[in-house]
Write a protein that holds these residues in place. Structure first.
Motif, short mmCIF file in Angstrom:
data_model
loop_
_atom_site.label_atom_id
_atom_site.label_comp_id
_atom_site.label_asym_id
_atom_site.label_seq_id
_atom_site.Cartn_x
_atom_site.Cartn_y
_atom_site.Cartn_z
N SER A 15 -6.43 -5.18 -2.46
CA SER A 15 -6.95 -3.82 -2.39
C SER A 15 -6.27 -3.08 -1.25
CB SER A 15 -8.47 -3.81 -2.17
OG SER A 15 -8.80 -4.35 -0.90
N ALA A 16 -6.22 -1.76 -1.39
CA ALA A 16 -5.76 -0.88 -0.32
C ALA A 16 -6.86 0.13 -0.05
CB ALA A 16 -4.47 -0.16 -0.72
N GLU A 17 -7.23 0.26 1.22
CA GLU A 17 -8.28 1.17 1.64
C GLU A 17 -7.67 2.25 2.53
OE1 GLU A 17 -11.08 -1.32 3.65
OE2 GLU A 17 -11.68 -2.39 1.83
N TYR A 18 -8.14 3.48 2.35
CA TYR A 18 -7.58 4.63 3.06
C TYR A 18 -8.66 5.21 3.97
CZ TYR A 18 -4.08 3.95 -0.52
OH TYR A 18 -3.13 3.39 -1.34
N SER A 47 -10.42 3.57 -2.12
CA SER A 47 -9.64 2.33 -2.23
C SER A 47 -9.13 2.19 -3.64
CB SER A 47 -10.50 1.12 -1.85
OG SER A 47 -11.57 0.96 -2.77
N PRO A 82 -4.86 7.31 -4.35
CA PRO A 82 -4.61 5.95 -3.85
C PRO A 82 -3.70 5.19 -4.82
CG PRO A 82 -6.93 6.50 -3.62
CD PRO A 82 -6.30 7.61 -4.42
N ASN A 115 -13.29 7.54 2.18
CA ASN A 115 -12.61 6.26 2.45
C ASN A 115 -12.27 5.54 1.14
OD1 ASN A 115 -12.74 6.60 5.27
ND2 ASN A 115 -14.80 5.72 5.33
N ALA A 135 0.85 -1.19 0.00
CA ALA A 135 0.00 0.00 0.00
C ALA A 135 0.88 1.24 0.00
CB ALA A 135 -0.91 0.00 1.23
#
Length: 287
Positions: free
Chosen positions: A270-273, A281, A150, A279, A121
């Motif tokens: 996946s990368a979620e912020y 991704s 992202p 929010n 990430a």
């Protein structure tokens, strides 16, 4: 907002001008570039000083540039103390990002995309003003960028024995830049109050990395030099030693918010912020 103590100490180390010692030979650089383009392990660069690594990086850029497309920005690496420890380094490093490296959200990517492929990430910012080169704080950096993006980086450690890599060797291999998955940009707000809220959100966000829907790691914005935009302050200072400067439109990869993990065929990542507006991704699937 004051600069982080870690960043301040790092910037002090940049006061002396760069004096190059010995580079990797032209033959070694040619062999490394050939291995990189073929996705095969290259010989480890060993015994390099940091100046040697920087000189070798410059040679590698001259060879890779015609094959990788236009440079579109920079990758700041080893900005997370945990990653520095893994590679026995005590300061960040940087490499160039090329146009051919960047792929859209949801891309299908070969799990064997490099010699030593990994995923992590990350986060991009896009330069909106050249005032970024004289920024002194993370707040001033945010005023000079126009997008937060992202980003799942897909680095390639390139060499036969990655555990032997250190900061100088990672510099020599262009910080392992290979591919990256670019998510939907978040525009930086115009009003001061909204920018300050985003500034705090970047520091406090929780970045969750998932594989096939299950969490495999997480990190915080503050894991990168105590504020992720401090990576830009470091980068601008370091490239100045080579008479470089950040340009409008440049993309900057800020560093690792997670462990570096190996991809597998069929894996969805996946990368979620969590904490950034909406929010957001970004995701990639390996084949």
């Amino acid at each position: 907002m004051t600069r982080a103590p870690l960043l301040a100490a790092t910037l002090l180390a940049l006061a002396a001008p760069t004096v190059y010692a010995d580079c990797l030979s032209d033959a070694a650089i040619t062999a490394m570039a050939a291995a990189y383009m073929a996705g095969k392990p290259a010989a480890n660069p060993e015994g390099l000083s940091q100046a040697d690594g920087e000189c070798s990086r410059a040679k590698l850029h001259k060879v890779l540039g015609p094959q990788m497309g236009k440079p579109v920005g920079y990758k700041a690496g080893l900005t997370n103390p945990a990653v520095q420890k893994r590679f026995n380094a005590n300061a960040p490093v940087w490499g160039l990002l090329y146009a051919n490296m960047l792929l859209p959200d949801g891309s299908l990517v070969d799990a064997n995309f490099g010699a030593r492929p990994l995923y992590e990430a990350d986060l991009l910012v896009r330069v909106g003003s050249e005032s970024i080169n004289t920024a002194r704080t993370a707040a001033e950096v945010l005023e000079a960028v126009d997008q937060i993006i992202p980003f799942i980086e897909l680095p390639d450690l390139v060499v036969e024995a990655p555990p032997k890599l250190n900061g100088a060797a990672i510099t020599a291999i262009n910080v392992g830049a290979r591919l990256g998955i670019v998510g939907k940009p978040i525009p930086v707000p115009v009003t001061r109050a909204e920018r300050l809220a985003l500034l705090d959100a970047l520091r406090d966000m929780v970045v969750v990395l998932k594989a096939d829907g299950a969490e495999v790691d997480r990190g915080k914005g503050s894991d990168v030099l105590e504020h992720p935009l401090n990576a830009v302050l470091w980068l601008a200072a370091d490239i100045r030693r080579e008479n470089r400067s950040l340009k409008v439109g440049d993309l900057i990869s800020l560093g690792s918010f997670s462990k570096l993990l190996p991809p597998k065929p069929g894996l969805k990542v996946s990368a979620e912020y969590l904490g950034l507006p909406g929010n957001p991704s970004v995701g990639v699937q390996f084949k």
